[in-house]
Each structure stands twice: as structure tokens, then as C-alpha cells.
Design a protein around this motif. Structure first.
Motif, PDB file in Angstrom:
ATOM      1  N   UNK A 131       0.821  -1.212   0.000  1.00 18.85           N
ATOM      2  CA  UNK A 131       0.000   0.000   0.000  1.00 18.85           C
ATOM      3  C   UNK A 131       0.849   1.254   0.000  1.00 18.85           C
ATOM      4  N   UNK A 132       1.977   1.223   0.728  1.00 16.69           N
ATOM      5  CA  UNK A 132       2.858   2.383   0.810  1.00 16.69           C
ATOM      6  C   UNK A 132       4.300   1.950   0.791  1.00 16.69           C
ATOM      7  N   UNK A 133       5.085   2.497  -0.123  1.00 23.67           N
ATOM      8  CA  UNK A 133       6.473   2.064  -0.318  1.00 23.67           C
ATOM      9  C   UNK A 133       7.471   3.201  -0.167  1.00 23.67           C
ATOM     10  N   UNK A 134       6.998   4.349   0.344  1.00 23.56           N
ATOM     11  CA  UNK A 134       7.863   5.518   0.420  1.00 23.56           C
ATOM     12  C   UNK A 134       8.329   5.835   1.828  1.00 23.56           C
ATOM     13  N   UNK A 135       9.159   6.871   1.900  1.00 24.71           N
ATOM     14  CA  UNK A 135       9.703   7.323   3.180  1.00 24.71           C
ATOM     15  C   UNK A 135       8.770   8.377   3.786  1.00 24.71           C
ATOM     16  N   UNK A 190       3.889   1.755  -4.997  1.00 24.97           N
ATOM     17  CA  UNK A 190       2.596   1.414  -4.412  1.00 24.97           C
ATOM     18  C   UNK A 190       1.765   0.565  -5.366  1.00 24.97           C
ATOM     19  N   UNK A 191       1.029  -0.352  -4.778  1.00 23.53           N
ATOM     20  CA  UNK A 191       0.069  -1.141  -5.556  1.00 23.53           C
ATOM     21  C   UNK A 191       0.586  -2.485  -6.029  1.00 23.53           C
ATOM     22  N   UNK A 192       1.854  -2.764  -5.838  1.00 28.11           N
ATOM     23  CA  UNK A 192       2.374  -4.077  -6.244  1.00 28.11           C
ATOM     24  C   UNK A 192       1.706  -5.168  -5.416  1.00 28.11           C
ATOM     25  N   UNK A 193       1.413  -6.293  -6.073  1.00 28.22           N
ATOM     26  CA  UNK A 193       0.749  -7.408  -5.383  1.00 28.22           C
ATOM     27  C   UNK A 193       1.536  -8.692  -5.627  1.00 28.22           C
ATOM     28  N   UNK A 194       1.569  -9.529  -4.598  1.00 25.18           N
ATOM     29  CA  UNK A 194       2.296 -10.780  -4.658  1.00 25.18           C
ATOM     30  C   UNK A 194       1.457 -11.885  -4.021  1.00 25.18           C
ATOM     31  N   UNK A 195       1.386 -13.019  -4.691  1.00 23.30           N
ATOM     32  CA  UNK A 195       0.737 -14.197  -4.122  1.00 23.30           C
ATOM     33  C   UNK A 195       1.820 -15.165  -3.678  1.00 23.30           C
ATOM     34  N   UNK A 196       1.868 -15.457  -2.389  1.00 26.29           N
ATOM     35  CA  UNK A 196       2.912 -16.314  -1.834  1.00 26.29           C
ATOM     36  C   UNK A 196       2.302 -17.670  -1.463  1.00 26.29           C
ATOM     37  N   UNK A 211       3.148   1.024   4.344  1.00 22.05           N
ATOM     38  CA  UNK A 211       2.107   0.144   4.871  1.00 22.05           C
ATOM     39  C   UNK A 211       1.994  -1.069   3.955  1.00 22.05           C
ATOM     40  N   UNK A 212       1.714  -2.228   4.552  1.00 20.22           N
ATOM     41  CA  UNK A 212       1.585  -3.468   3.789  1.00 20.22           C
ATOM     42  C   UNK A 212       0.312  -4.186   4.214  1.00 20.22           C
ATOM     43  N   UNK A 213      -0.458  -4.635   3.246  1.00 23.09           N
ATOM     44  CA  UNK A 213      -1.705  -5.360   3.475  1.00 23.09           C
ATOM     45  C   UNK A 213      -1.464  -6.833   3.146  1.00 23.09           C
ATOM     46  N   UNK A 214      -1.786  -7.709   4.104  1.00 21.40           N
ATOM     47  CA  UNK A 214      -1.563  -9.140   3.916  1.00 21.40           C
ATOM     48  C   UNK A 214      -2.890  -9.867   4.110  1.00 21.40           C
ATOM     49  N   UNK A 215      -3.386 -10.453   3.049  1.00 25.88           N
ATOM     50  CA  UNK A 215      -4.675 -11.143   3.054  1.00 25.88           C
ATOM     51  C   UNK A 215      -4.474 -12.644   3.207  1.00 25.88           C
TER      52      UNK A 215
END
Length: 274
Positions: free
Chosen positions: A6-10, A268-274, A38-42
Motif C-alpha cells: 500500500x505504501x512504499x515511500x519514506x 505502491x500497488x504491487x501485489x504478490x501471491x505467496x 504500509x503493507x496489506x496481507x490477506x
């Protein structure tokens, strides 16, 4: 495990308000952003969502990305760009368990959990849960472990988030220098994805009063000043930990515009499926 950055900046983000540097202009041209971290983990098994750090850009981030509001949160440290979005729990959420470390910070005299509880004691929706570093706790169907990292003067924590059913693992360095000790590295090791703090490239250390430290064999500094890794340090940490993939976060707008949006620098907005 579905991970959304969600957020990748300083602290100021990219583009930075009022800034006309080439990197900020390039971000506007490309339509990309690095808001505050910020990171969102579903958890796709349970349908629950865990939020790592509550950015001041909370509202903007949740409006701009197709993710559910969190069922729980973890706070890594008390800097405003990682905490002050917690006020958004008001009227948006009925109940938000917030996990934070229970170790006393010698600088503040409080643990992160105590500071969060004190600052947000007016929010009935927020339940602060004190967690002991290196002791795993369960939330949203995940096993989460906080570990101390190295960002003087305030304490900060990295964390590992693991799905006990699938074995998927996300590690987050937290705000830190390259000087993370062996015990913390062991917890963070072997992730499918590492999100590593890298605020600038190593060449910019010459502009910091403290310069750079934690040099590699070629003399490249892996720490910028006293609080953050360089991009090179973040990548090196990923190699050290055996990460399957490393994305560099907490990135500033001071990078050279021609390098500012190259891999492995996240936006911002990158998504990864682990």
C-alpha cells in the motif's frame, strides 16, 4: 497469502508535495506513487486481512487499492509515518486488535505497545496487544514474529509473517541499518518475499553528515547514515537471508530519476501471491 504494497515511500513520499525534482516529476508522468509505508496481507484461507503499519495515507491507500479493511494490525515502531493512520479506525472499524512489541524503549521509557495505547486511548475500537519479540503470536490465521532491528535512536522491529498451512513466508526488515543481528536474521531468513528498507542508493551517502557504514568488500556502504539501509544494503540483506524475491521499500525521492523506478525498487500497488 496475498500481499499488497500500500505504501512504499519514506517520510515525505514520492512525489513529495512542493517538490519539482526530476524524480518527483517522473513519478507524476508515470502515474506512480510511493506513499508512506504500509503493507496489506490477506489470508485467503480465512478471509482475514492483516495490516503492517498504519500509514498517515491510510484513507488514500484503501480508496486507491482493491483491498479489504484490516481485521488486525501490527505496528513496527512509533514514527508518525508508520503509526499516525491508526486514527482512521474511528468510524471505519468496529474492532481492531493492534499488536506491538512489549520491550521498553530506553529513549522514550515506554514500549511500542504502551506508546500506541497511550496515544490512541480515546479510540474504543483499538485494542493494543503487547507481544514479546522472538515469541510467535497468531493473528488472522498467520504466525507472526517480531524481531529487534537497528534504527537508533528509537526501537524498531522487523517481522516474519508465515502461513502455517501453506508454508508461505513474508519478511519485513522494518526501518533499520544493515546491522541486524544474527538472532533476528534467523527469524527473517528464507522468505518467499522480503520487503527491505532502502532509502537511497549508496552514492548518496556522501551527502549525509554521518556518511555510510557497513561497507561491503568493494567499499560500498550498505547503511545510509545511522537509521536506514542503502538500496545496495537492502539487496545484500535479501541475499544474506536467502529471499526468493526482494523488493526495496521506504524509498525516498532523492534517488536519481533514471534509477528511481528500476527493479528491485517497489512502488505502491504491487501485489504478490505467496
Amino acid at each position: 497469502m496475498d500481499v499488497t504494497l500500500l505504501g512504499t515511500g519514506d517520510t515525505t513520499g514520492t512525489p513529495t508535495p512542493g517538490c519539482d525534482c526530476e524524480t518527483c516529476e517522473r513519478a507524476v508522468e508515470r502515474g506512480v506513487e510511493r506513499s508512506r509505508f504500509s503493507v496489506h496481507v490477506r489470508n485467503e484461507r480465512t478471509g482475514e486481512s492483516l495490516l503492517v503499519d498504519t500509514s498517515p495515507d491510510f484513507r488514500h491507500q484503501f480508496l486507491g487499492h482493491d483491498v479489504a479493511l484490516p481485521d488486525a494490525a501490527v505496528i513496527t515502531h512509533i514514527h508518525f509515518d508508520h503509526l499516525d493512520g491508526l486514527g482512521h479506525a474511528y468510524r471505519l472499524l468496529d474492532h481492531l486488535p493492534v499488536h506491538a512489541a512489549d520491550e521498553r524503549d530506553p529513549e522514550t521509557g515506554e514500549s511500542v505497545a504502551e506508546t500506541v495505547r497511550r496515544r490512541y486511548d480515546y479510540l474504543d475500537q483499538v485494542e493494543v496487544l503487547a507481544e514479546t519479540p522472538f515469541e510467535p503470536f497468531e493473528t488472522c490465521g498467520f504466525e507472526v514474529t517480531l524481531v529487534p532491528v537497528d534504527p537508533p535512536p528509537l526501537v524498531c522491529y522487523g517481522l516474519a509473517i508465515e502461513d502455517p498451512e501453506t508454508g508461505a513466508k513474508l519478511s519485513i526488515s522494518g526501518d533499520t541499518t544493515y546491522g541486524i543481528d544474527a538472532e533476528s536474521r534467523a527469524v527473517l531468513a528464507d522468505p518467499d518475499l522480503l520487503l527491505a528498507d532502502g532509502i537511497v542508493t549508496a552514492d548518496l551517502c556522501e551527502h549525509h553528515p554521518a556518511g555510510g557504514t557497513h561497507f561491503d568488500d568493494d567499499g560500498v556502504p550498505r547503511t545510509f547514515g545511522t537509521k536506514h539501509m542503502t538500496v545496495e544494503g537492502a539487496v545484500a540483506l535479501g541475499d544474506d537471508l536467502g529471499a526468493e524475491e526482494t523488493r526495496v521499500v521506504h524509498v525516498s525521492h532523492f534517488l536519481d530519476a533514471d534509477r528511481a523506478f528500476e527493479a528491485p525498487l517497489a512502488v505502491d500497488g504491487e501485489r504478490y501471491e505467496l
